[in-house]
Scaffold this active site. Structure first.
Site, PDB file in Angstrom:
ATOM      1  N   GLY A 166     -20.577   2.131-113.861  1.00  0.00           N
ATOM      2  CA  GLY A 166     -19.775   1.205-114.652  1.00  0.00           C
ATOM      3  C   GLY A 166     -18.709   1.909-115.454  1.00  0.00           C
ATOM      4  N   CYS A 167     -18.996   2.146-116.719  1.00  0.00           N
ATOM      5  CA  CYS A 167     -17.976   2.653-117.636  1.00  0.00           C
ATOM      6  C   CYS A 167     -17.598   4.102-117.356  1.00  0.00           C
ATOM      7  CB  CYS A 167     -18.443   2.472-119.071  1.00  0.00           C
ATOM      8  SG  CYS A 167     -18.702   0.731-119.500  1.00  0.00           S
ATOM      9  N   VAL A 168     -18.527   4.917-116.865  1.00  0.00           N
ATOM     10  CA  VAL A 168     -18.179   6.287-116.479  1.00  0.00           C
ATOM     11  C   VAL A 168     -17.211   6.271-115.311  1.00  0.00           C
ATOM     12  CG1 VAL A 168     -19.100   8.395-115.440  1.00  0.00           C
ATOM     13  CG2 VAL A 168     -20.250   7.367-117.405  1.00  0.00           C
ATOM     14  N   SER A 222     -13.783   4.870-116.373  1.00  0.00           N
ATOM     15  CA  SER A 222     -13.059   5.785-117.250  1.00  0.00           C
ATOM     16  C   SER A 222     -12.556   7.007-116.499  1.00  0.00           C
ATOM     17  CB  SER A 222     -13.958   6.217-118.412  1.00  0.00           C
ATOM     18  OG  SER A 222     -14.346   5.104-119.200  1.00  0.00           O
ATOM     19  N   ASP A 271     -20.054   5.586-124.158  1.00  0.00           N
ATOM     20  CA  ASP A 271     -21.021   4.505-124.443  1.00  0.00           C
ATOM     21  C   ASP A 271     -22.480   4.947-124.490  1.00  0.00           C
ATOM     22  OD1 ASP A 271     -18.694   3.064-124.299  1.00  0.00           O
ATOM     23  OD2 ASP A 271     -19.288   1.858-122.569  1.00  0.00           O
TER      24      ASP A 271
END
Length: 206
Positions: free
Chosen positions: A149-151, A154, A26
């Site tokens: 968040g996304c790190v 994932s 992202d």
């Protein structure tokens, strides 16, 4: 190893396998450019470090994969996530500003998969795990935003799918240094190895 009240209960190493791939999470204009809805205080170093990882992977013939968040017009596929984080509307297909575009000077090359997702994890509801498995990848070198968040999501799901997650400290960023550091510490304790850029570059080139 941990020397806290839990002794060596945490902070084991998953290590590096033989076939690493770089996964850029992202890293889009919404986080890096003035006016972006998720603008970070200092995204430059993470963008530069990610560029180094991508260049090293390409030079060594390693896979490079990217993720972006994208929603349909009206956010019908955003579920409760877009209710919890209203600014995600910037990633709708009819949104103005181009905030969902990969942050320059980074740019996927032809043939590098760009995984479209709607939630935090790059693995949730996507073809990412199948793509990595079919390419023989065993180690996922994680860069991008945001660390908390996304790190984090994932990297955690990479472990759950049988990959060795290596989160590169200098190639990730968050809303504050405190959030960044706290989440890297917790990831390193339980779900991934947090590694420095120099080590990751050396591993990708070897």
């Amino acid at each position: 190893m941990s020397t806290g009240p839990h002794g060596t209960a945490f902070s084991g190493r998953v290590g590096w396998g033989e076939r690493p791939a770089v996964l850029v999470i992202d890293l889009v204009r919404a986080y890096t450019e003035p006016g972006g809805p998720f603008l970070l205080p200092d995204p430059g170093p993470a963008v530069a470090a990610t560029g180094e990882l991508v260049a090293a992977a390409r030079a060594a013939g390693r896979p490079v994969l990217w993720t972006v968040v994208r929603y349909t017009r009206g956010l019908a596929d955003g579920g409760l996530f877009v209710r919890k984080v209203p600014a995600l509307a910037a990633f709708a297909e009819d949104a103005e500003g181009g905030w969902g575009e990969i942050a320059p000077p980074l740019k996927p090359e032809p043939g590098e998969p760009v995984i479209v997702k709607q939630y935090a994890s790059a693995f949730f509801g996507t073809s990412l795990a199948a793509t990595l498995h079919s390419a023989g990848v065993d180690t996922v070198v994680v860069a991008g935003v945001s660390t908390s968040g996304c790190v984090r999501a994932s990297a955690t799901d990479a472990l759950a799918h049988g990959f060795r997650p290596q989160v590169v400290r200098q190639a990730c960023a968050d809303r504050s240094v405190q959030l960044h550091d706290a989440n890297l510490t917790d990831l390193d304790a339980k779900y991934a190895d947090v590694t420095d850029l120099d080590e990751a570059l050396a591993r990708l080139r070897s």
